[in-house]
Design a protein around this motif. Structure first.
Motif, PDB file in Angstrom:
ATOM      1  N   ARG A   1       0.813  -1.227   0.000  1.00  0.00           N
ATOM      2  CA  ARG A   1       0.000   0.000   0.000  1.00  0.00           C
ATOM      3  C   ARG A   1       0.843   1.272   0.000  1.00  0.00           C
ATOM      4  O   ARG A   1       0.309   2.363   0.213  1.00  0.00           O
ATOM      5  N   VAL A   2       2.138   1.126  -0.199  1.00  0.00           N
ATOM      6  CA  VAL A   2       3.008   2.300  -0.287  1.00  0.00           C
ATOM      7  C   VAL A   2       3.848   2.197  -1.561  1.00  0.00           C
ATOM      8  O   VAL A   2       4.468   1.155  -1.814  1.00  0.00           O
ATOM      9  N   MET A   3       3.842   3.260  -2.354  1.00  0.00           N
ATOM     10  CA  MET A   3       4.598   3.266  -3.618  1.00  0.00           C
ATOM     11  C   MET A   3       5.215   4.637  -3.822  1.00  0.00           C
ATOM     12  O   MET A   3       4.851   5.592  -3.150  1.00  0.00           O
ATOM     13  N   SER A   4       6.093   4.734  -4.822  1.00  0.00           N
ATOM     14  CA  SER A   4       6.608   6.056  -5.180  1.00  0.00           C
ATOM     15  C   SER A   4       6.490   6.249  -6.685  1.00  0.00           C
ATOM     16  O   SER A   4       6.351   5.285  -7.445  1.00  0.00           O
ATOM     17  N   LEU A   5       6.544   7.495  -7.113  1.00  0.00           N
ATOM     18  CA  LEU A   5       6.529   7.813  -8.543  1.00  0.00           C
ATOM     19  C   LEU A   5       7.054   9.230  -8.740  1.00  0.00           C
ATOM     20  O   LEU A   5       7.210   9.999  -7.776  1.00  0.00           O
ATOM     21  N   ASP A   6       7.320   9.573 -10.008  1.00  0.00           N
ATOM     22  CA  ASP A   6       7.823  10.924 -10.283  1.00  0.00           C
ATOM     23  C   ASP A   6       7.230  11.503 -11.570  1.00  0.00           C
ATOM     24  O   ASP A   6       7.826  12.403 -12.177  1.00  0.00           O
ATOM     25  N   HIS A   7       6.067  10.964 -12.005  1.00  0.00           N
ATOM     26  CA  HIS A   7       5.492  11.441 -13.265  1.00  0.00           C
ATOM     27  C   HIS A   7       3.986  11.195 -13.276  1.00  0.00           C
ATOM     28  O   HIS A   7       3.507  10.210 -12.701  1.00  0.00           O
ATOM     29  N   GLU A   8       3.260  12.067 -13.994  1.00  0.00           N
ATOM     30  CA  GLU A   8       1.794  11.939 -14.026  1.00  0.00           C
ATOM     31  C   GLU A   8       1.327  10.667 -14.765  1.00  0.00           C
ATOM     32  O   GLU A   8       0.298  10.088 -14.432  1.00  0.00           O
TER      33      GLU A   8
ATOM     34  N   VAL B   1      -1.101   3.645 -12.016  1.00  0.00           N
ATOM     35  CA  VAL B   1      -1.507   3.157 -10.693  1.00  0.00           C
ATOM     36  C   VAL B   1      -3.025   3.272 -10.545  1.00  0.00           C
ATOM     37  O   VAL B   1      -3.694   2.335 -10.083  1.00  0.00           O
ATOM     38  N   LEU B   2      -3.552   4.413 -10.992  1.00  0.00           N
ATOM     39  CA  LEU B   2      -4.990   4.649 -10.823  1.00  0.00           C
ATOM     40  C   LEU B   2      -5.827   3.619 -11.588  1.00  0.00           C
ATOM     41  O   LEU B   2      -6.856   3.156 -11.105  1.00  0.00           O
ATOM     42  N   ARG B   3      -5.361   3.252 -12.785  1.00  0.00           N
ATOM     43  CA  ARG B   3      -6.057   2.250 -13.583  1.00  0.00           C
ATOM     44  C   ARG B   3      -6.202   0.934 -12.797  1.00  0.00           C
ATOM     45  O   ARG B   3      -7.271   0.322 -12.765  1.00  0.00           O
ATOM     46  N   ILE B   4      -5.137   0.510 -12.136  1.00  0.00           N
ATOM     47  CA  ILE B   4      -5.176  -0.751 -11.387  1.00  0.00           C
ATOM     48  C   ILE B   4      -6.032  -0.584 -10.129  1.00  0.00           C
ATOM     49  O   ILE B   4      -6.807  -1.471  -9.764  1.00  0.00           O
ATOM     50  N   VAL B   5      -5.887   0.572  -9.476  1.00  0.00           N
ATOM     51  CA  VAL B   5      -6.679   0.831  -8.258  1.00  0.00           C
ATOM     52  C   VAL B   5      -8.181   0.745  -8.589  1.00  0.00           C
ATOM     53  O   VAL B   5      -8.951   0.113  -7.866  1.00  0.00           O
ATOM     54  N   ARG B   6      -8.579   1.331  -9.717  1.00  0.00           N
ATOM     55  CA  ARG B   6      -9.983   1.292 -10.147  1.00  0.00           C
ATOM     56  C   ARG B   6     -10.391  -0.127 -10.506  1.00  0.00           C
ATOM     57  O   ARG B   6     -11.461  -0.599 -10.094  1.00  0.00           O
ATOM     58  N   ALA B   7      -9.528  -0.835 -11.256  1.00  0.00           N
ATOM     59  CA  ALA B   7      -9.853  -2.203 -11.687  1.00  0.00           C
ATOM     60  C   ALA B   7     -10.050  -3.127 -10.490  1.00  0.00           C
ATOM     61  O   ALA B   7     -10.891  -4.020 -10.519  1.00  0.00           O
ATOM     62  N   LEU B   8      -9.274  -2.877  -9.426  1.00  0.00           N
ATOM     63  CA  LEU B   8      -9.377  -3.740  -8.233  1.00  0.00           C
ATOM     64  C   LEU B   8     -10.406  -3.197  -7.237  1.00  0.00           C
ATOM     65  O   LEU B   8     -10.608  -3.779  -6.182  1.00  0.00           O
ATOM     66  N   ASP B   9     -11.022  -2.066  -7.591  1.00  0.00           N
ATOM     67  CA  ASP B   9     -12.001  -1.416  -6.729  1.00  0.00           C
ATOM     68  C   ASP B   9     -11.433  -1.109  -5.341  1.00  0.00           C
ATOM     69  O   ASP B   9     -12.054  -1.384  -4.311  1.00  0.00           O
ATOM     70  N   LEU B  10     -10.203  -0.552  -5.323  1.00  0.00           N
ATOM     71  CA  LEU B  10      -9.595  -0.156  -4.051  1.00  0.00           C
ATOM     72  C   LEU B  10      -9.892   1.310  -3.772  1.00  0.00           C
ATOM     73  O   LEU B  10     -10.091   2.103  -4.701  1.00  0.00           O
ATOM     74  N   ASP B  11      -9.895   1.663  -2.494  1.00  0.00           N
ATOM     75  CA  ASP B  11     -10.051   3.066  -2.105  1.00  0.00           C
ATOM     76  C   ASP B  11      -8.675   3.740  -2.202  1.00  0.00           C
ATOM     77  O   ASP B  11      -7.747   3.329  -1.504  1.00  0.00           O
ATOM     78  N   PRO B  12      -8.531   4.767  -3.042  1.00  0.00           N
ATOM     79  CA  PRO B  12      -7.227   5.454  -3.127  1.00  0.00           C
ATOM     80  C   PRO B  12      -6.745   5.925  -1.750  1.00  0.00           C
ATOM     81  O   PRO B  12      -5.533   6.006  -1.512  1.00  0.00           O
ATOM     82  N   GLY B  13      -7.671   6.209  -0.864  1.00  0.00           N
ATOM     83  CA  GLY B  13      -7.315   6.668   0.481  1.00  0.00           C
ATOM     84  C   GLY B  13      -6.618   5.602   1.323  1.00  0.00           C
ATOM     85  O   GLY B  13      -6.105   5.899   2.396  1.00  0.00           O
ATOM     86  N   SER B  14      -6.607   4.347   0.833  1.00  0.00           N
ATOM     87  CA  SER B  14      -5.892   3.297   1.565  1.00  0.00           C
ATOM     88  C   SER B  14      -4.460   3.163   1.053  1.00  0.00           C
ATOM     89  O   SER B  14      -3.700   2.317   1.530  1.00  0.00           O
TER      90      SER B  14
END
Ligand SMILES: *Cc1c(COP(=O)(O)O)cnc(C)c1O
Length: 405
Positions: free
Chosen positions: A109-116, A122-135
Motif C-alpha cells: 500500500r506504499v509506492m513512489s513515482l515521479d510522473h503523471e 496506478v490509478l487504472r489498477i486501483v480502479r480495476a481492483l475497486d480499491l479506495d485510493p485513500g488506503s
C-alpha cells in the motif's frame, strides 16, 4: 552451513579454490540495530543491496519490519522471509502488471513515482481492483543533487515545481501523499541530505496539502579501506553524520512527520567477507578467482578501496620479500574479459604469492546481488563466521578507514 571463528580459520581448514563468502549474522544484527537507533523514524531495508534469504531472515530476527522493494522477485523474497513484513514499493517507474501484483497479491500500500503517467497507471489498477485510493500512500520522488560516490539523481525524481503538481494531483484523486528522495549511495557527508530536505520543504510549502510522511531514502555510508596513496578526506563516524541529519530534520521541521529511511549498504556491508585465492602472481599483479562480473563490481563502479587481509598458504615454504612491507597490487579478475581488473589496488605484504588467500572485508553490499554467470563463474559457497572482519587484528592488510583516522 559450516561455522568458523574467523575467515582465516575457514580458509586454512577448507583451502577453498573457489570464492567463499563468510556470513556474519551477528554483525548484521548489530549494524541493523545501530542504524535503527540512530535514525529517528522507521527503517526499511533496501532489498536490492543484498536479498539473500539468509540476510532477510536475519534482519527479520533483528526486528526489521519494513523492506524497500522494487520487483516481483523482491516481493517474493521478503514474503518468504516474513509473512507479515511491510513492503514499500519505491521504484518510481513500474510495469503495470507489477503494480497489479503488488496491490492485489502482496497487499502493498506504499509506492513512489515521479510522473503523471505513472499516476495514471496506478490509478487504472486501483480502479480495476475497486480499491479506495485513500488506503494507498504515494510518495512523490524528488530530484536531488549531491556528491554521492554513485550519483543516482540523474535518473529519477521530479523537479520541485513538477513535484508540487504531482502532490496536488494525487491529493485531488484521494491518495495519501508523501515525499521521498534518494541522494545516492555511499554518501559521506550530511550536506546532500540537507539539500534534499530543503527541497522537500519547498515542495511541501508550495503544495499546501497534508503530507503523510517523508522518506529520506538510502545512501548512508559503510566503512571501507584506506588507500595510503590517496589524500581523501577521512569519513566521519556514522554517529556524527546521523546526528547532523537529525538536526537538519528538526531545522527543516520534518520532525513532526512520520519518517522512513531505506538503508542498504550501511546495514549489510560488514556482514560478509569474501575469501579469494591468488591463482597467479605476475610481478605486482595478482590474478584472483573472483572479479568485477562476480562479487566485486560495486567496488569497481564506486572506485572503493576494499580492506583485504593476507592469508598465507602455510604449504608455501619459500617467499620473496619482507612481510612487513605492505605494497599495492593490481588485481585481475577471473574472467577472460580485459576490463575485469579492479579499479583500486589491494594493499598487501609483498610476500603474497600464487596459492595464497585474500579475505576481502565489508563486501556485503552489492556483491552477491550483482553476481553474473559471465564466463561460467558464479561464486555461491558460504560459511558462517563469528568474529567481525575488523575484530581479527590489522596485520598485513589495507587498514580500514576508521583505523587510519
Ligand atoms: C538503492 C536504493 C536504496 C539503498 O541505497 P544504499 O546506498 O545501499 O543505502 C534505497 N532507496 C532507493 C530508492 C534505492 O534505489
Amino acid at each position: 552451513m559450516q561455522r568458523f571463528d574467523t575467515g582465516t580459520d575457514a580458509a586454512l581448514a577448507l583451502r577453498p579454490d573457489h570464492p567463499l563468502y563468510c556470513f556474519r549474522p551477528e554483525v548484521l544484527k548489530q549494524d541493523a540495530a545501530r542504524f535503527m537507533k540512530l535514525f529517528p523514524g522507521e527503517t526499511a531495508y533496501a532489498v536490492k543491496t543484498n536479498g539473500e534469504p539468509m540476510v532477510l531472515k536475519t534482519l527479520v530476527e533483528a526486528r526489521v519490519k519494513i523492506f524497500d522493494v522494487a520487483s516481483p522477485g523482491e516481493f517474493e523474497a521478503v514474503r518468504a522471509a516474513s509473512p507479515d513484513a511491510e513492503m514499500l514499493y519505491m521504484h518510481p517507474v513500474k510495469a503495470q502488471s507489477d503494480i497489479r501484483l503488488a496491490l492485489e497479491t502482496y497487499g502493498i500500500r506504499v509506492m513512489s513515482l515521479d510522473h503523471e503517467d505513472e499516476i495514471a497507471k496506478v490509478l487504472r489498477i486501483v480502479r480495476a481492483l475497486d480499491l479506495d485510493p485513500g488506503s494507498i500512500s504515494i510518495y512523490v520522488r524528488l530530484q536531488t543533487k549531491g556528491h554521492a560516490m554513485y550519483e543516482l539523481s540523474k535518473k529519477f525524481g521530479a523537479a520541485p515545481g513538477h513535484a508540487v503538481e504531482l502532490v496536488q494531483r494525487l491529493h485531488r484523486i484521494g491518495f495519501k501523499v508523501g515525499l521521498c528522495f534518494h541522494v545516492g549511495s555511499q554518501v559521506e557527508e550530511a550536506e546532500s541530505y540537507e539539500q534534499a530536505l530543503k527541497s522537500a520543504d519547498w515542495v511541501r510549502n508550495r503544495a499546501g496539502v497534508p503530507l503523510v510522511g517523508l522518506d529520506v531514502g538510502g545512501g548512508f555510508p559503510a566503512v571501507y579501506g584506506h588507500d595510503p596513496n590517496r589524500k581523501a578526506k577521512p569519513m566521519p563516524p556514522l554517529e556524527d553524520l546521523m546526528a547532523e541529519l537529525r538536526s537538519n530534520i528538526t531545522e527543516w521541521a520534518f520532525d513532526d512527520m512520520p519518517l522512513v529511511a531505506e538503508p542498504g549498504r550501511v546495514v549489510v556491508a560488514r556482514a560478509f567477507s569474501l575469501i579469494v585465492r591468488v591463482l597467479l602472481r605476475k610481478g605486482r599483479r595478482l590474478y584472483i578467482n573472483d572479479g568485477i562480473w562476480a562479487s566485486l563490481s560495486d567496488s569497481w563502479t564506486g572506485k572503493i578501496t576494499l580492506p583485504a587481509r593476507f592469508i598465507p598458504d602455510p604449504a608455501r615454504r619459500i617467499r620473496k620479500g619482507k612481510a612487513e612491507n605492505v605494497v599495492p597490487f593490481k588485481v585481475c579478475g577471473a574472467t577472460c574479459d580485459s576490463v575485469d581488473i579492479l579499479s583500486r589496488p589491494f594493499w598487501l605484504p609483498e610476500t603474497v604469492d600464487t596459492g595464497d588467500w585474500i579475505e576481502i572485508g565489508h563486501i556485503g553490499a552489492y556483491s552477491l546481488s550483482l553476481r553474473t554467470r559471465f564466463n561460467g563463474f558464479y561464486p555461491d559457497d558460504f560459511v558462517e563466521v563469528t568474529t567481525p572482519f575488523d575484530g581479527e587484528g590489522a596485520d598485513g592488510f589495507a587498514s580500514l578507514e576508521t583505523m587510519a583516522n
